[in-house]
Design a protein around this motif. Structure first.
Motif, PDB file in Angstrom:
ATOM      1  N   TRP A  90       0.656  -1.124   0.096  1.00 52.77           N
ATOM      2  CA  TRP A  90      -0.069   0.075  -0.198  1.00 52.77           C
ATOM      3  C   TRP A  90       0.913   1.415   0.035  1.00 52.77           C
ATOM      4  N   GLY A  91       0.631   2.189  -0.892  1.00 47.53           N
ATOM      5  CA  GLY A  91       1.391   3.329  -0.769  1.00 47.53           C
ATOM      6  C   GLY A  91       2.993   3.070  -1.512  1.00 47.53           C
ATOM      7  N   VAL A  92       3.725   3.557  -0.636  1.00 48.66           N
ATOM      8  CA  VAL A  92       5.088   3.124  -0.770  1.00 48.66           C
ATOM      9  C   VAL A  92       5.674   1.854  -0.141  1.00 48.66           C
ATOM     10  N   TRP A  93       4.579   1.370   0.463  1.00 46.98           N
ATOM     11  CA  TRP A  93       5.128   0.320   1.520  1.00 46.98           C
ATOM     12  C   TRP A  93       4.979  -1.019   0.982  1.00 46.98           C
ATOM     13  N   ALA A  94       5.697  -2.126   1.411  1.00 40.81           N
ATOM     14  CA  ALA A  94       5.540  -3.573   0.860  1.00 40.81           C
ATOM     15  C   ALA A  94       6.100  -4.307   2.134  1.00 40.81           C
ATOM     16  N   LEU A  95       5.216  -4.599   3.062  1.00 40.73           N
ATOM     17  CA  LEU A  95       5.695  -5.077   4.777  1.00 40.73           C
ATOM     18  C   LEU A  95       4.535  -6.055   4.838  1.00 40.73           C
ATOM     19  N   PRO A  96       5.315  -7.019   5.892  1.00 42.09           N
ATOM     20  CA  PRO A  96       4.026  -7.964   6.508  1.00 42.09           C
ATOM     21  C   PRO A  96       2.980  -7.060   7.115  1.00 42.09           C
ATOM     22  N   ALA A  97       1.807  -7.858   6.936  1.00 40.42           N
ATOM     23  CA  ALA A  97       0.794  -7.046   7.517  1.00 40.42           C
ATOM     24  C   ALA A  97      -0.578  -7.933   7.598  1.00 40.42           C
ATOM     25  N   ALA A  98      -1.251  -7.743   8.888  1.00 39.31           N
ATOM     26  CA  ALA A  98      -2.417  -8.322   8.895  1.00 39.31           C
ATOM     27  C   ALA A  98      -3.471  -7.511   8.268  1.00 39.31           C
ATOM     28  N   LEU A  99      -4.464  -8.257   7.867  1.00 37.28           N
ATOM     29  CA  LEU A  99      -5.221  -7.632   6.735  1.00 37.28           C
ATOM     30  C   LEU A  99      -6.444  -8.489   6.552  1.00 37.28           C
ATOM     31  N   LEU A 100      -7.600  -7.860   6.006  1.00 35.52           N
ATOM     32  CA  LEU A 100      -9.016  -8.488   5.907  1.00 35.52           C
ATOM     33  C   LEU A 100      -9.842  -7.537   4.888  1.00 35.52           C
ATOM     34  N   PRO A 101     -10.508  -8.282   4.182  1.00 35.86           N
ATOM     35  CA  PRO A 101     -11.491  -7.305   3.344  1.00 35.86           C
ATOM     36  C   PRO A 101     -12.186  -6.651   4.024  1.00 35.86           C
ATOM     37  N   ALA A 102     -12.604  -5.313   3.492  1.00 32.19           N
ATOM     38  CA  ALA A 102     -13.341  -4.288   4.367  1.00 32.19           C
ATOM     39  C   ALA A 102     -14.707  -4.931   4.190  1.00 32.19           C
ATOM     40  N   GLY A 103     -15.104  -5.648   3.552  1.00 40.86           N
ATOM     41  CA  GLY A 103     -16.551  -6.001   3.698  1.00 40.86           C
ATOM     42  C   GLY A 103     -16.961  -6.791   5.062  1.00 40.86           C
ATOM     43  N   TYR A 104     -16.113  -7.178   5.707  1.00 40.96           N
ATOM     44  CA  TYR A 104     -16.322  -7.868   7.036  1.00 40.96           C
ATOM     45  C   TYR A 104     -16.375  -6.830   7.981  1.00 40.96           C
ATOM     46  N   HIS A 105     -15.687  -5.859   8.340  1.00 39.04           N
ATOM     47  CA  HIS A 105     -15.958  -4.834   9.329  1.00 39.04           C
ATOM     48  C   HIS A 105     -17.064  -3.854   8.929  1.00 39.04           C
ATOM     49  N   ARG A 106     -17.171  -3.717   7.784  1.00 41.16           N
ATOM     50  CA  ARG A 106     -18.355  -2.903   7.419  1.00 41.16           C
ATOM     51  C   ARG A 106     -19.834  -3.784   7.566  1.00 41.16           C
ATOM     52  N   LEU A 107     -19.813  -5.118   7.394  1.00 38.45           N
ATOM     53  CA  LEU A 107     -21.028  -5.554   7.624  1.00 38.45           C
ATOM     54  C   LEU A 107     -21.305  -5.795   9.280  1.00 38.45           C
ATOM     55  N   VAL A 108     -20.304  -5.847  10.019  1.00 42.62           N
ATOM     56  CA  VAL A 108     -20.267  -5.717  11.538  1.00 42.62           C
ATOM     57  C   VAL A 108     -21.286  -4.470  11.822  1.00 42.62           C
ATOM     58  N   GLN A 109     -20.400  -3.241  11.352  1.00 46.49           N
ATOM     59  CA  GLN A 109     -21.046  -2.215  11.539  1.00 46.49           C
ATOM     60  C   GLN A 109     -22.559  -1.790  10.979  1.00 46.49           C
ATOM     61  N   ARG A 110     -22.713  -2.230   9.919  1.00 45.80           N
ATOM     62  CA  ARG A 110     -24.101  -2.229   9.241  1.00 45.80           C
ATOM     63  C   ARG A 110     -25.178  -2.857  10.232  1.00 45.80           C
ATOM     64  N   SER A 111     -24.628  -4.067  10.755  1.00 47.65           N
ATOM     65  CA  SER A 111     -25.637  -4.877  11.484  1.00 47.65           C
ATOM     66  C   SER A 111     -25.430  -4.512  12.911  1.00 47.65           C
ATOM     67  N   GLY A 112     -24.920  -3.245  13.367  1.00 48.43           N
ATOM     68  CA  GLY A 112     -25.216  -2.682  14.650  1.00 48.43           C
ATOM     69  C   GLY A 112     -24.096  -3.037  15.650  1.00 48.43           C
ATOM     70  N   GLY A 113     -23.022  -3.527  15.176  1.00 53.36           N
ATOM     71  CA  GLY A 113     -21.858  -4.036  16.059  1.00 53.36           C
ATOM     72  C   GLY A 113     -20.629  -2.939  16.103  1.00 53.36           C
ATOM     73  N   LEU A 114     -19.677  -3.132  16.795  1.00 53.74           N
ATOM     74  CA  LEU A 114     -18.429  -2.644  16.716  1.00 53.74           C
ATOM     75  C   LEU A 114     -17.366  -3.757  16.140  1.00 53.74           C
ATOM     76  N   ALA A 115     -16.266  -3.120  15.419  1.00 55.14           N
ATOM     77  CA  ALA A 115     -15.556  -4.466  14.848  1.00 55.14           C
ATOM     78  C   ALA A 115     -14.253  -4.247  15.201  1.00 55.14           C
ATOM     79  N   ALA A 116     -13.758  -5.374  15.604  1.00 56.00           N
ATOM     80  CA  ALA A 116     -12.299  -5.413  16.238  1.00 56.00           C
ATOM     81  C   ALA A 116     -11.749  -6.510  15.522  1.00 56.00           C
ATOM     82  N   LEU A 117     -10.353  -6.305  14.931  1.00 57.74           N
ATOM     83  CA  LEU A 117      -9.612  -7.295  14.249  1.00 57.74           C
ATOM     84  C   LEU A 117      -8.679  -8.022  15.004  1.00 57.74           C
ATOM     85  N   LEU A 118      -8.583  -9.411  14.735  1.00 55.03           N
ATOM     86  CA  LEU A 118      -7.974 -10.188  15.478  1.00 55.03           C
ATOM     87  C   LEU A 118      -6.843 -11.112  14.626  1.00 55.03           C
TER      88      LEU A 118
END
Length: 230
Positions: free
Chosen positions: A19-47
């Motif tokens: 992403w941007g100028v970076w190429a690094l190890p990263a924890a990642l997840l498609p944004a659809g997951y946290h957005r679905l939690v938020q749309r469903s009335g929850g707060l999202a925390a990535l694990l």
């Protein structure tokens, strides 16, 4: 106003994310997951994958848990040799997510498995997987769609009382059922598309499709609602 339930979602662990100028190890997840939690009335925390010895402490701080989709479960987890079409192992995720599932079941924290998450729940409870099936994924990186029929009288049947068209991307499926698990939806070809734990005294549900890639929030809303009562 009552607090929104905190829903933990497991993530990928990438060796070389960009992403941007970076190429690094990263924890990642498609944004659809946290957005679905938020749309469903929850707060999202990535694990992201971590020390499995901390899983019980992590789960104790959550109101609900989502085991997200991702790579194939390593066949050694269910006593099988790898099929040539099975993907490379993601051992950090397998170990971490199996520990989270066990902790959630022990603590009676509402649990939702999605795609890989359903397969891992089955394995966690002693089940096995079919390592390759055709017809449940689109071209690389693209979801297919097919119809899923929920079983009346099940937890899922109460959430989705009618057949639904779902986004899907998987090439493995449930074979022998894990202890206590009940199939609660099937595709037209007979593939198990949902599992639940009817004897549990809390919400335990998993689906083979990807609700985060669609517009139907009902499955996630059911998890968030259960988490709010937890």
């Amino acid at each position: 106003m009552s607090a929104q339930p905190l829903i933990g979602i497991t993530t990928y662990l990438a060796d070389d994310a960009r992403w941007g100028v970076w190429a690094l190890p990263a924890a990642l997840l498609p944004a659809g997951y946290h957005r679905l939690v938020q749309r469903s009335g929850g707060l999202a925390a990535l694990l992201p994958p971590g020390d499995p010895g901390t899983a019980a402490e992590v789960v104790a701080r959550l109101d609900g848990l989502v085991i997200a989709g991702g790579p194939d479960v390593e066949p050694v987890r269910y006593g099988a040799d790898p099929d040539p079409r099975t993907g490379p192992p993601a051992r950090d995720r397998d170990i971490w997510e199996l520990a989270l599932i066990d902790a959630a079941l022990q603590a009676r924290v509402p649990l939702l498995g999605i795609c890989r998450g359903m397969q891992l729940l089955n394995v966690a409870l002693g089940g096995t997987l079919v390592q390759h099936i055709d017809g449940h994924a689109g071209p690389a990186g693209l979801f297919a769609r097919h119809e899923v029929k929920p079983e009346p009288g099940t937890l899922l049947g109460g959430i989705l009382p009618e057949a639904v068209s779902v986004p899907t991307y998987h090439h493995q499926s449930v074979d022998r059922l894990g202890n206590g698990l009940l199939p609660s939806a099937h595709a037209t070809d007979g593939t198990v598309e949902a599992l639940e734990l009817p004897d549990a005294d809390h919400f335990v549900l998993s689906v083979q499709w990807h609700p985060e890639a669609g517009d139907d929030t009902r499955v996630m809303e059911a998890l968030v609602s259960a988490a709010g009562r937890n």
